[in-house]
Design a protein around this motif. Sequence first.
Motif, PDB file in Angstrom:
ATOM      1  N   GLN A  50       0.770 -27.616  14.686  1.00 52.04           N
ATOM      2  CA  GLN A  50       2.410 -26.997  14.267  1.00 52.04           C
ATOM      3  C   GLN A  50       3.893 -28.176  14.542  1.00 52.04           C
ATOM      4  O   GLN A  50       3.236 -28.959  15.534  1.00 52.04           O
ATOM      5  CB  GLN A  50       3.057 -25.674  14.939  1.00 52.04           C
ATOM      6  CG  GLN A  50       2.409 -24.854  14.686  1.00 52.04           C
ATOM      7  CD  GLN A  50       3.207 -23.576  13.790  1.00 52.04           C
ATOM      8  OE1 GLN A  50       4.527 -23.904  13.186  1.00 52.04           O
ATOM      9  NE2 GLN A  50       2.324 -22.754  13.206  1.00 52.04           N
ATOM     10  N   LEU A  51       4.785 -28.010  13.945  1.00 51.33           N
ATOM     11  CA  LEU A  51       5.436 -29.224  13.969  1.00 51.33           C
ATOM     12  C   LEU A  51       6.373 -28.297  14.982  1.00 51.33           C
ATOM     13  O   LEU A  51       7.433 -27.216  14.280  1.00 51.33           O
ATOM     14  CB  LEU A  51       5.716 -28.988  12.492  1.00 51.33           C
ATOM     15  CG  LEU A  51       6.837 -30.905  12.309  1.00 51.33           C
ATOM     16  CD1 LEU A  51       6.644 -31.478  12.549  1.00 51.33           C
ATOM     17  CD2 LEU A  51       6.996 -30.651  10.752  1.00 51.33           C
ATOM     18  N   ILE A  52       6.741 -28.677  15.479  1.00 46.78           N
ATOM     19  CA  ILE A  52       7.914 -28.387  16.687  1.00 46.78           C
ATOM     20  C   ILE A  52       8.781 -28.881  16.721  1.00 46.78           C
ATOM     21  O   ILE A  52       9.441 -30.111  17.077  1.00 46.78           O
ATOM     22  CB  ILE A  52       7.131 -28.272  18.367  1.00 46.78           C
ATOM     23  CG1 ILE A  52       5.794 -27.335  17.988  1.00 46.78           C
ATOM     24  CG2 ILE A  52       8.085 -26.892  18.881  1.00 46.78           C
ATOM     25  CD1 ILE A  52       5.962 -25.616  17.180  1.00 46.78           C
ATOM     26  N   GLY A  95      17.408 -37.543  11.297  1.00 44.92           N
ATOM     27  CA  GLY A  95      17.030 -36.430  11.159  1.00 44.92           C
ATOM     28  C   GLY A  95      16.511 -35.870  12.843  1.00 44.92           C
ATOM     29  O   GLY A  95      16.155 -36.101  13.561  1.00 44.92           O
ATOM     30  N   GLU A  96      16.503 -34.557  12.502  1.00 49.87           N
ATOM     31  CA  GLU A  96      15.850 -33.400  13.564  1.00 49.87           C
ATOM     32  C   GLU A  96      14.763 -34.556  14.813  1.00 49.87           C
ATOM     33  O   GLU A  96      13.500 -34.769  13.638  1.00 49.87           O
ATOM     34  CB  GLU A  96      15.412 -31.954  13.779  1.00 49.87           C
ATOM     35  CG  GLU A  96      15.301 -31.522  15.277  1.00 49.87           C
ATOM     36  CD  GLU A  96      15.798 -30.310  14.740  1.00 49.87           C
ATOM     37  OE1 GLU A  96      15.147 -29.334  15.964  1.00 49.87           O
ATOM     38  OE2 GLU A  96      15.837 -29.160  13.959  1.00 49.87           O
ATOM     39  N   VAL A  97      14.579 -34.722  15.962  1.00 50.47           N
ATOM     40  CA  VAL A  97      12.931 -35.216  16.268  1.00 50.47           C
ATOM     41  C   VAL A  97      12.221 -33.822  16.415  1.00 50.47           C
ATOM     42  O   VAL A  97      13.001 -32.558  16.670  1.00 50.47           O
ATOM     43  CB  VAL A  97      13.138 -35.957  17.708  1.00 50.47           C
ATOM     44  CG1 VAL A  97      12.307 -35.970  18.446  1.00 50.47           C
ATOM     45  CG2 VAL A  97      14.394 -37.095  17.774  1.00 50.47           C
ATOM     46  N   LYS A  98      11.070 -33.983  15.695  1.00 45.71           N
ATOM     47  CA  LYS A  98      10.008 -32.644  15.553  1.00 45.71           C
ATOM     48  C   LYS A  98       8.474 -33.610  16.608  1.00 45.71           C
ATOM     49  O   LYS A  98       8.650 -34.312  16.481  1.00 45.71           O
ATOM     50  CB  LYS A  98      10.153 -32.439  14.521  1.00 45.71           C
ATOM     51  CG  LYS A  98      11.264 -31.589  13.899  1.00 45.71           C
ATOM     52  CD  LYS A  98      10.487 -30.753  12.803  1.00 45.71           C
ATOM     53  CE  LYS A  98      12.344 -30.374  11.886  1.00 45.71           C
ATOM     54  NZ  LYS A  98      11.969 -29.620  10.903  1.00 45.71           N
ATOM     55  N   VAL A  99       8.586 -32.563  17.544  1.00 40.07           N
ATOM     56  CA  VAL A  99       6.751 -33.089  17.211  1.00 40.07           C
ATOM     57  C   VAL A  99       5.699 -32.114  16.769  1.00 40.07           C
ATOM     58  O   VAL A  99       5.759 -31.314  17.217  1.00 40.07           O
ATOM     59  CB  VAL A  99       6.743 -32.867  19.229  1.00 40.07           C
ATOM     60  CG1 VAL A  99       5.348 -33.189  19.618  1.00 40.07           C
ATOM     61  CG2 VAL A  99       7.792 -33.154  19.730  1.00 40.07           C
ATOM     62  N   LEU A 100       4.962 -32.487  16.695  1.00 38.81           N
ATOM     63  CA  LEU A 100       3.650 -32.648  16.310  1.00 38.81           C
ATOM     64  C   LEU A 100       2.270 -32.433  16.663  1.00 38.81           C
ATOM     65  O   LEU A 100       1.874 -33.428  17.027  1.00 38.81           O
ATOM     66  CB  LEU A 100       3.133 -33.372  14.600  1.00 38.81           C
ATOM     67  CG  LEU A 100       1.411 -32.692  13.687  1.00 38.81           C
ATOM     68  CD1 LEU A 100       2.074 -31.292  13.380  1.00 38.81           C
ATOM     69  CD2 LEU A 100       1.157 -33.816  12.903  1.00 38.81           C
ATOM     70  N   LEU A 101       2.468 -31.087  17.248  1.00 41.98           N
ATOM     71  CA  LEU A 101       1.160 -30.881  18.093  1.00 41.98           C
ATOM     72  C   LEU A 101      -0.318 -29.835  18.161  1.00 41.98           C
ATOM     73  O   LEU A 101      -0.117 -29.255  16.355  1.00 41.98           O
ATOM     74  CB  LEU A 101       1.483 -29.789  19.041  1.00 41.98           C
ATOM     75  CG  LEU A 101       2.343 -29.572  19.966  1.00 41.98           C
ATOM     76  CD1 LEU A 101       3.659 -29.000  21.311  1.00 41.98           C
ATOM     77  CD2 LEU A 101       2.804 -31.087  21.166  1.00 41.98           C
TER      78      LEU A 101
END
Length: 156
Positions: A50-52, A95-101
């Motif tokens: 998921q991209l958080i 853009g918004e920083v997102k984390v791929l967990l």
Amino acid sequence: MSLLPYDVQLKRVSGQEDILLPQKMSAAASGFDLHAAVSEPIVLNPGERQLIPTGFALSMPPELEAQIRPRSGLAYKHGITTLNSPGTIDADYRGEVKVLLINHGQEPFTIQRNERIAQMVFQLVPQIQLTEVDELTETVRGAGGFGHTVDNWLLS
């Protein structure tokens, strides 16, 4: 030895004012912990990714990059890690920083709002000039790779 700090600006994403901004958890930590800006808990099942969102965007000087890395505790205890590790945030991204967990564990894992999910480490980016040539300089190793140095060590 005193180093001047680099100025990195953070901007909260609208509606995420309660999300903690990146922060170091100890004085000597190299990484800033990132927090989940999920609107409701997200269950990450084994093998699922998921991209958080993190609730912030940033602006940094061109000589820096930000790397998104796993948190060792989540990896060890639950098998939760970042899929593209380290993830790279270029200096010109706004853009918004997102984390791929991803969940490499055996149990579902629930990501809660404001939970620490990853860490962000800043690195210097050297200016590189690539030059095409007909021949490369030679080394003892040569073109050996993918275990080549280990195989040579075992043979000697």
